[in-house]
Structure formats: structure tokens, C-alpha cells
Design a protein around this motif. Structure first.
Motif, PDB file in Angstrom:
ATOM      1  N   PHE A 109       0.858  -1.180   0.000  1.00  0.00           N
ATOM      2  CA  PHE A 109       0.000   0.000   0.000  1.00  0.00           C
ATOM      3  C   PHE A 109       0.894   1.230   0.000  1.00  0.00           C
ATOM      4  N   ASN A 110       0.710   2.091  -0.982  1.00  0.00           N
ATOM      5  CA  ASN A 110       1.480   3.320  -1.100  1.00  0.00           C
ATOM      6  C   ASN A 110       0.801   4.403  -0.261  1.00  0.00           C
ATOM      7  N   LEU A 111       1.476   4.837   0.808  1.00  0.00           N
ATOM      8  CA  LEU A 111       0.886   5.824   1.703  1.00  0.00           C
ATOM      9  C   LEU A 111       0.733   7.187   1.045  1.00  0.00           C
ATOM     10  N   ARG A 112       1.530   7.473   0.012  1.00  0.00           N
ATOM     11  CA  ARG A 112       1.456   8.774  -0.643  1.00  0.00           C
ATOM     12  C   ARG A 112       0.267   8.863  -1.593  1.00  0.00           C
ATOM     13  N   ILE A 113       0.173   7.896  -2.511  1.00  0.00           N
ATOM     14  CA  ILE A 113      -0.877   7.962  -3.534  1.00  0.00           C
ATOM     15  C   ILE A 113      -2.073   7.090  -3.186  1.00  0.00           C
ATOM     16  N   GLN A 114      -2.025   6.402  -2.038  1.00  0.00           N
ATOM     17  CA  GLN A 114      -3.152   5.625  -1.512  1.00  0.00           C
ATOM     18  C   GLN A 114      -3.610   4.572  -2.527  1.00  0.00           C
TER      19      GLN A 114
END
Length: 283
Positions: free
Chosen positions: A141-146
Motif C-alpha cells: 500500500f502506497n501511503l502517498r498515492i493511496q
């Protein structure tokens, strides 16, 4: 903090010297604590998982985005193992609320409780099959681009014991096999090819070595472990003493060395160990 006789806590994660802990004061009265032990600054966050206490999957992950000087907490959940969709909600320290949410399709039945965060991306091991024994995928899961992504674990990667670790300034996958009298540890480097695939490369293979089931931290070619020992019967009139031994296992050389020993004159449990600057934190 006084957690009273019914209280309990669990460590969600730690990064950049900040620790995220779930605290329950009994019943459903729970919340998250984000704590900086150096400055003693703290912030409380509502416990989204309390809404999903009966769900098959209900997990947290905590990460820090250095370029944005912001920490984020993601909560992943689904009601039943047979469901093909997982839901998520995101808390950001800038907005101070659970302001983002969504859903993604997944082939795995559940996620392993342990995870790591590297460059703002959360990594879990996804499990499926009878008794959820077989690791099937790496879920990120990419915390920046969700955005979520799922990559299959190659069939030639052993699956007796599995863990994620930081390795060579990236992400490593530890696989441990125990066959008869032979023991074998393998370390695989996972390299992302863009956002949609992971390249696997076997980096280390060591025979005759086991991984202890104690709080452990993989650091390059070393494994840092914490072992604890207590004496005293535990009755009201007896003092309980806890001895801790921090050791470093150089698994490439099959050699162990003890780093430090400390004694507490009370009953103490170590939940996890984490890096901070050039030292270690024990929680």
C-alpha cells in the motif's frame, strides 16, 4: 499512563523515532497513541478497528513520510475470509482525521500481522489456502498515492517460516526451512519494477542456523535478538527480577556475540525492538 487493572496495549509500529501504540482501558474503550519518546510529545487518534472487532481481517500499519514530514496510519479490514474485497481507511497527521477510505480486490484470504514500511510503501505477506498456511502474495500500500498492489510469491521460495525485513537499503523476504536435521535460512531481495511487479533475487543462503522466536531485528548481515529471563515465584512477598540480554547473530559467520545485559527489579516484557538514529529502542 495508568491503564488500570483491565488495560492492555499493543505496538502497531515505529518509524523515524515515533511509536504508534494501541491502548485499551477495558471493553471497547480504546484509542491509538502516537508518541515521540525523545520529546515526550503525544497525540491520540480514534481507534477505527473498534468498529470492526468481529471482522476476519482488521489490521493497522504506521509509516512516516520524510519528504512531507508527516506520519500516516492505514487500517485494512474485511468482514469474512471468503470475500474478495478489502476495505481501508487512512489517517494523516496533517489533517488529524480519518479522511480517506476505499476498497481494493485481493486474491488473498488474510494478511499477516507483521509488516514493514519502506519509502512510504507498506509491505504485508498475504496468506491463503486451508488453515491460511501458505503465503501467496506480497500486498503493498502506497501511503502517498493511496494505492494497493498485489504480487505473487514465486513457487521456488520456501514457505515454512516467513518474515519481512529491511535489507540492502530495500526490502528483504526471509524464508526459513527446518527439514529433519537440516536448517536453512534464505534471504531474498525484493525490487520493485515500477508500481506493478516485484523482481525476486536470492541473496543469502545459510545452512545449520535457526531463527529464534523472540523479538528480532534483521540488520543487513546481522540479526539482533532480545532474550529475557526472570526469577522469583511471583507471589506477593517475593521480588521479581527480569534480566535482558541483547545479542547479535552474524549468520554469515554462524557466530553470536552479546552486546549488553541489563536487569530490572520488576516484571518486564519486551514487545518489539526498533532502530532509532544509531541505537535501538526496546518497547
Amino acid at each position: 499512563m495508568d491503564a488500570n487493572q483491565y488495560g492492555l496495549y499493543s505496538v502497531i509500529g515505529s518509524e523515524n523515532g515515533i511509536i504508534c501504540i494501541k491502548i485499551s482501558l477495558g471493553g471497547l474503550n480504546s484509542r491509538l497513541l502516537v508518541w515521540n519518546p525523545v520529546s515526550d510529545k503525544r497525540r491520540y487518534v480514534t481507534d477505527e478497528a473498534s468498529k470492526h472487532s468481529a471482522h476476519a481481517v482488521s489490521l493497522y500499519a504506521f509509516g512516516f513520510l520524510e519528504d512531507e514530514i508527516e506520519y500516516r496510519i492505514v487500517h485494512v479490514y474485511k468482514r469474512a475470509f471468503r470475500q474478495r474485497n478489502m476495505s481501508w481507511s487512512l489517517y494523516t497527521s496533517f489533517e488529524r482525521e480519518w479522511t480517506h477510505s476505499g476498497m481494493f480486490k485481493s486474491d488473498v484470504q488474510k494478511l499477516g500481522p507483521k509488516y514493514i514500511v519502506h519509502n512510504g510503501i507498506v509491505y504485508w505477506i498475504g496468506w491463503q489456502g486451508a488453515n491460511f498456511f501458505e503465503p501467496a502474495s506480497i500486498v503493498t500500500f502506497n501511503l502517498r498515492i493511496q494505492m494497493f498492489h498485489e504480487a505473487k510469491i514465486p513457487p521456488d521460495v520456501p514457505s515454512d517460516y516467513n518474515s519481512l525485513t529491511y535489507f540492502n537499503d530495500g526490502v528483504g523476504y526471509i524464508s526459513y526451512r527446518n527439514l529433519a536435521f537440516s536448517r536453512q535460512v534464505l534471504v531474498w531481495q525484493m525490487k520493485r519494477n515500477g508500481d506493478h511487479s516485484i523482481h525476486w533475487e536470492r541473496m543469502i543462503r545459510v545452512s545449520g542456523l535457526g531463527i529464534p522466536y523472540t523479538p528480532s531485528l534483521f540488520l543487513g548481515n546481522d540479526i539482533i535478538t532480545v532474550m529475557e529471563c526472570r526469577d522469583g515465584s511471583g507471589s506477593a512477598n517475593d521480588a521479581v527480577r527480569t534480566d535482558f540480554l541483547i545479542s547479535r547473530l552474524k549468520y554469515m559467520e554462524s557466530r553470536r556475540e552479546h552486546l549488553v545485559q541489563r536487569t530490572w527489579q520488576e516484571h518486564v516484557n519486551v514487545k518489539t525492538i526498533t532502530m532509532h538514529s544509531d541505537g535501538l529502542y526496546m518497547v
